[in-house]
Design a protein around this motif. Structure first.
Motif, PDB file in Angstrom:
ATOM      1  N   GLU A 157       5.117 -11.669   1.170  1.00  0.00           N
ATOM      2  CA  GLU A 157       4.974 -11.872  -0.275  1.00  0.00           C
ATOM      3  C   GLU A 157       4.644 -13.321  -0.582  1.00  0.00           C
ATOM      4  O   GLU A 157       3.854 -13.613  -1.492  1.00  0.00           O
ATOM      5  N   ALA A 158       5.226 -14.250   0.165  1.00  0.00           N
ATOM      6  CA  ALA A 158       4.942 -15.671  -0.055  1.00  0.00           C
ATOM      7  C   ALA A 158       3.482 -15.979   0.241  1.00  0.00           C
ATOM      8  O   ALA A 158       2.828 -16.757  -0.482  1.00  0.00           O
ATOM      9  N   VAL A 159       2.925 -15.367   1.299  1.00  0.00           N
ATOM     10  CA  VAL A 159       1.513 -15.582   1.629  1.00  0.00           C
ATOM     11  C   VAL A 159       0.621 -15.054   0.514  1.00  0.00           C
ATOM     12  O   VAL A 159      -0.316 -15.733   0.059  1.00  0.00           O
ATOM     13  N   ALA A 213       0.836  -1.204   0.000  1.00  0.00           N
ATOM     14  CA  ALA A 213       0.000   0.000   0.000  1.00  0.00           C
ATOM     15  C   ALA A 213       0.869   1.252   0.000  1.00  0.00           C
ATOM     16  O   ALA A 213       1.810   1.379   0.784  1.00  0.00           O
ATOM     17  N   GLY A 214       0.566   2.164  -0.934  1.00  0.00           N
ATOM     18  CA  GLY A 214       1.321   3.400  -1.062  1.00  0.00           C
ATOM     19  C   GLY A 214       2.394   3.354  -2.131  1.00  0.00           C
ATOM     20  O   GLY A 214       3.022   4.376  -2.420  1.00  0.00           O
ATOM     21  N   ARG A 229       3.532  -4.600   5.702  1.00  0.00           N
ATOM     22  CA  ARG A 229       4.781  -3.845   5.733  1.00  0.00           C
ATOM     23  C   ARG A 229       5.926  -4.710   6.229  1.00  0.00           C
ATOM     24  O   ARG A 229       5.833  -5.379   7.261  1.00  0.00           O
ATOM     25  N   ALA A 230       7.017  -4.702   5.456  1.00  0.00           N
ATOM     26  CA  ALA A 230       8.269  -5.325   5.858  1.00  0.00           C
ATOM     27  C   ALA A 230       9.357  -4.276   5.766  1.00  0.00           C
ATOM     28  O   ALA A 230       9.281  -3.346   4.952  1.00  0.00           O
ATOM     29  N   THR A 231      10.360  -4.395   6.615  1.00  0.00           N
ATOM     30  CA  THR A 231      11.541  -3.542   6.540  1.00  0.00           C
ATOM     31  C   THR A 231      12.750  -4.438   6.335  1.00  0.00           C
ATOM     32  O   THR A 231      12.623  -5.673   6.250  1.00  0.00           O
ATOM     33  N   ILE A 260       9.405  -8.395   9.477  1.00  0.00           N
ATOM     34  CA  ILE A 260       8.013  -8.094   9.179  1.00  0.00           C
ATOM     35  C   ILE A 260       7.444  -7.208  10.279  1.00  0.00           C
ATOM     36  O   ILE A 260       7.411  -7.589  11.457  1.00  0.00           O
ATOM     37  N   GLU A 261       6.980  -6.026   9.918  1.00  0.00           N
ATOM     38  CA  GLU A 261       6.349  -5.119  10.884  1.00  0.00           C
ATOM     39  C   GLU A 261       4.839  -5.352  10.960  1.00  0.00           C
ATOM     40  O   GLU A 261       4.242  -5.292  12.026  1.00  0.00           O
TER      41      GLU A 261
END
Length: 716
Positions: A173-175, A90-91, A129-131, A135-136
Motif C-alpha cells: 500500500e505504501a508503494v 484485485a477482486g 496480495r498481502a496476508t 506480503i505474498e
C-alpha cells in the motif's frame, strides 16, 4: 487586553443556522452570534470582528484561537464532497457496495442502501496480495503508473487506497500511495495511515471518507488560516471528533477526524461546567473543579439536538460512528443526534399525526418568525406562541421576531392536523403546544438511548442544557425523565464556542495486533515485550504530533475479546505491572490485561469464560491539558423585566416573571414560573422548579415541589 498568564482566548463554532463566537479577556466573557453564511469562512471572520469590537480589543490581541467546523459533516450529509477514486486489491473492488449483513430497516420493503461515496466507475484494482503473515505478491510499479493514467482520466479530485491486510503489512500500500502521489496532482489517502485496523469494509469506508472530505476541508482551513493571518490572529487550532484540538496542519492531513467537530466542542464545554472547572473554586451548592461530575449533555441547536454523557468529569468516547449511512472508525465523543432543533419543521403525516423534523428551515429562509421568507411552522415558532420567546427578542443579534408570521404558520398546521383550541388557547397556540410536546418526546428518546438503554439511570445525572433552544426545553425533559437538576451554562447559546476554550490538545493512534494474552491454562503466547513494543510504536506516533510532548499525558487502551468472539470490549491498558499502580503510560503484563478484560466482560454481560483472551487492537491517546478559562460574572441590581403569559401546562397560560438573563448576578435566587431572556438563548423555569446563579453565570435549577412541567408535560 490579557497578559501572558491570562491570554485572550477566542473560540468560533460554525453551526447549521448560526456561527457562535466566545471571547475571554481576563475572566470577562464576550459572545457573538451571527447567521452562518456561504462561504462559511467569511461568516467566521465576521463573527470574530464583531466579538472583538464588543470586547474593545484588536484581533491581534488574541493569544489563542480555536475553531469547530461543520464542513466535513455537511459534505457527508449533502453528498457534495470531492470526486473520489478508490484503489483496492484485485477482486475486492465492490467492498463498499457489499458492506456488512446488517439491515437497519429489516421490514421496510422500500428500504434502500446508502449510495457509496465512490461510484463503481471510479473504483480501480491493483494486482497484489498481502496476508496477515506478510506480503505474498509484491505490487508492480509500472502497473500502478498505468493505473494513475486511468484515475486521471476519471476526473477524480482525490484518491483513497485500501489494500487487503494493509493494516498488518502496509508495504504494498505504501508503494501504491507514493507512486500515485508522484503521478497525480490530487491528495491520496492511505488506509494504513487513516485506520491501521482490521475489518476491511470499515477500513475502506473510513479511508474513502477521508479522501472524499480532504479537498474541501483543506481549502476551507487554508482560507481560515489566511483570513486569521490578515486579521492578526494566531493560526487556529481545530476541534476534532475526539473532543481535542490540534493544529490546522495536522487536521488538514486527517479530514475524517473532524466529522463531529462542533458537537464535540459542546460536550467538552458542558463537561467543564458540570465539573465546576469554570468556577475556580468551591460553590455553596457543592459545585467544584472535580473529576466526579456525571451529566447528560443536551445541545439543541437550529437543525438538530445532540445528546452525550459525561462520567467522572470526562466526555464518553466511542471508537466508531455512522454519519449519513457511512461507517467511520475514528475516535469520537459518543454523541446521539436527532433531527429536532429550533428550526425543525412541524408537519402532518399521511395519517394526520403531528410530526417534527428531521427537515429543517435552516438559516435561510429560517423559521416563519424570523421574517426572512420562511413560511413553514417550526419549533421556534411554537416557542414564540407559547410565550417562551418574547415578542421583543432579537435572535442572533439582528433578527426581529415576526409573531404574526409564526401564528399564521401554526394556524395552517392546526388546520392540517385538525387541532382545535382548548384550555383557553386558540388553535395556533394549541398546535404550538403539540409541536413542543412532540419535539420533547423525540429528544427524551435520545437521552434514554444514552442512559436507560445502556443500563444507566438518568436520575443519577445532571442535565446540562445549552444551544440556542436547549434551555427552553430542559426542565420539561427533566420532568419526563425524573432528573432532579438542570444546569444552564452562562454562555449556553454559544457553549460549543466556549467549549473550544476548554478543550485539551488530543492525539490518537491505533493498530490491530491480534496478540493472544492468556490461554485457559493461564499461559499466554504474548510477552510483556510484545505489548510494550507495540504500545511504544503508537506512543511515539502520538507524541510526534503533540505540541509539547514532554507535557503530554499518555493513556493506553486495548480492544480485547475471547477467542472466537466477533466483537471486542475496550479496556484500560495503562498502569503497568499487575496492580495498575505504576506508570499510567506503561502497559500491564499480558495476564493482567487479560484479567482486566475478564472483569469488564463480567460487568457488561454477567459472566466470564475460561478461554483464551486476545488483544485485538491497541490504542494510545496523548493529551496536553489546557486550563479552562475561569469566568466571573457581575449582575445588575434588578434583573426583573416584567411578566407575561406563558403556557406551562394543560391548564393553559399562567403569568411568569421575566428576567434579563444577562443581568442576573451571582447568588441570584429564582423561582418558577419564570423566563430568563438572554441574548443567545432563553431559559424556561416551570412551576415547581427554582434555582440559583453561580459565580460563572451558570443557572442551577432544581425541583422545589410538584411540577406540572412545561408544555411538554410530565408524561413518562
Amino acid at each position: 487586553m490579557g497578559d501572558d498568564s491570562h491570554p485572550v482566548r477566542l473560540g468560533v463554532d460554525v453551526g447549521g443556522t448560526f456561527t457562535d463566537v466566545a471571547l475571554v479577556v481576563d475572566g470577562d466573557l464576550t459572545t457573538a452570534k451571527v447567521p452562518t453564511t456561504t462561504p462559511q469562512h467569511a461568516g467566521v471572520l465576521d463573527g470574530v470582528r464583531e466579538a472583538c469590537d464588543a470586547a474593545g480589543i484588536d484581533p491581534a490581541d488574541v493569544g489563542a484561537f480555536a475553531h469547530a467546523t461543520t464542513v466535513s459533516v455537511n459534505a457527508l450529509l449533502e453528498r457534495d464532497g470531492a470526486r473520489t477514486a478508490l484503489v483496492t486489491t484485485a477482486g475486492f473492488r465492490d467492498v463498499l457496495e457489499i458492506g456488512r449483513q446488517t439491515r437497519p430497516a429489516l421490514y421496510d420493503l422500500d428500504a434502500e442502501k446508502p449510495v457509496p461515496l465512490v461510484p463503481r466507475r471510479r473504483r480501480f484494482e491493483v494486482d497484489e496480495r498481502a496476508t496477515t503473515e506478510g506480503i505474498e505478491r509484491p505490487v508492480d510499479p509500472e502497473s500502478v503508473r498505468g493505473l494513475a493514467d486511468e484515475i486521471a482520466e476519471s476526473d477524480a479530485e482525490s484518491v483513497a487506497v485500501s489494500l487487503l491486510h494493509a493494516y498488518a503489512h502496509p508495504e504494498n500500500e505504501a508503494v501504491v500511495t507514493e507512486l500515485l502521489r508522484e503521478e497525480l496532482e490530487v491528495p491520496v489517502s492511505a488506509s494504513h495511515d487513516v485506520l491501521a485496523e482490521f475489518r476491511e469494509f470499515e477500513r475502506t469506508a473510513t479511508t474513502a471518507a477521508d479522501a472524499y472530505l480532504t479537498p474541501e476541508l483543506d481549502d476551507y482551513l487554508g482560507r481560515i488560516v489566511s483570513g486569521a493571518e490578515d486579521l492578526g490572529l494566531p493560526e487556529p487550532r481545530v476541534m476534532r471528533s475526539n473532543g481535542g484540538v490540534a493544529d490546522a496542519e495536522t487536521v488538514r492531513e486527517s479530514a475524517v477526524t473532524t466529522v463531529l467537530s462542533g458537537p464535540a466542542a459542546g460536550v467538552v464545554g458542558a463537561a467543564a461546567v458540570a465539573g465546576g472547572a469554570t468556577l475556580g473554586g468551591e460553590e455553596p451548592d457543592g459545585a467544584s473543579s472535580t473529576s466526579s461530575a456525571a451529566a447528560v449533555t443536551f445541545d439543541m441547536g437550529g437543525t438538530s439536538s445532540d445528546v452525550s454523557l459525561v462520567r467522572d468529569g470526562r466526555a464518553e468516547r466511542a471508537a466508531e460512528t455512522t454519519i449519513a449511512g457511512v461507517p467511520l472508525r475514528t475516535p469520537t465523543v459518543d454523541v446521539e443526534t436527532v433531527g429536532a432543533g429550533g428550526g425543525s419543521i412541524a408537519w402532518t403525516d399521511a395519517g394526520g399525526a403531528l410530526r417534527v423534523g428531521p427537515e429543517s428551515a435552516g438559516a435561510e429562509p429560517g423559521p416563519a418568525c424570523y421574517g426572512t421568507g420562511g413560511t413553514d411552522p417550526t419549533v421556534t415558532d411554537a416557542d414564540v406562541l407559547l410565550g417562551y420567546i418574547g415578542p421583543d427578542a432579537a435572535l442572533g443579534g439582528d433578527l426581529a421576531l415576526d409573531v404574526d408570521a409564526a401564528r399564521e404558520a401554526l394556524e395552517r398546521l392546526a388546520d392540517a392536523a385538525g387541532i382545535e383550541g382548548d384550555d383557553g388557547l386558540g388553535a395556533p397556540a394549541a398546535a404550538a403546544r403539540g409541536v413542543y410536546r412532540v419535539a420533547n418526546a423525540t429528544m427524551a428518546r435520545a437521552i434514554r438511548s444514552v442512559t436507560v438503554e445502556r443500563g444507566r439511570d438518568p436520575r443519577a445525572f445532571d442535565l446540562v442544557a445549552f444551544g440556542g433552544a436547549g434551555p427552553m426545553h430542559a426542565a420539561a425533559l427533566a420532568d419526563r425523565l425524573g432528573m432532579e437538576r438542570v444546569l444552564v451554562p452562562g454562555p449556553a447559546g454559544v457553549l460549543s464556542a466556549y467549549g473550544l476554550l476548554a478543550a485539551d490538545e488530543t492525539h490518537d493512534a491505533a493498530r490491530t495486533v491480534r496478540l493472544t494474552l492468556a490461554e485457559s491454562t493461564g499461559e499466554g503466547a504474548a510477552t510483556a515485550g510484545d505489548l510494550g513494543d507495540a504500545f511504544a510504536e503508537l506512543t511515539d506516533r502520538v507524541l510526534a504530533d503533540a505540541s509539547e510532548p514532554e507535557a503530554a499525558r499518555v493513556e493506553l487502551a486495548a480492544d480485547c475479546r475471547y477467542a472466537g468472539q466477533s466483537f471486542e470490549l475496550t479496556v484500560d491498558a495503562g498502569g503497568g505491572g499487575s496492580d495498575g499502580a505504576a506508570d499510567p503510560g506503561a502497559p500491564p503484563a499480558p495476564a493482567a490485561l487479560a484479567e482486566r478484560f475478564a472483569a469488564a466482560h463480567e460487568r457488561a454481560y454477567g459472566y466470564r469464560l475460561d478461554a483464551a483472551v486476545e488483544a485485538v487492537t491497541l490504542r494510545v491517546a496523548a493529551t496536553v491539558e489546557v486550563d479552562p478559562p475561569v469566568v466571573s460574572r457581575t449582575g445588575a441590581p434588578d434583573a426583573k423585566r416584567g411578566a407575561r403569559e406563558v403556557v406551562f401546562s394543560d391548564a393553559g397560560a399562567v403569568e411568569a416573571t421575566v428576567y434579563d438573563r444577562d443581568a442576573l448576578g451571582p447568588e441570584a435566587a429564582l423561582g418558577g414560573p419564570a423566563v430568563l431572556a438572554g441574548t443567545e438563548s432563553t431559559t424556561v423555569v416551570p412551576p415547581g422548579w427554582g434555582g440559583r446563579v453561580r459565580r460563572d453565570g451558570t443557572v442551577a435549577l432544581e425541583r422545589t415541589g410538584g411540577s406540572e412541567g412545561a408544555a411538554g408535560g410530565d408524561e413518562r
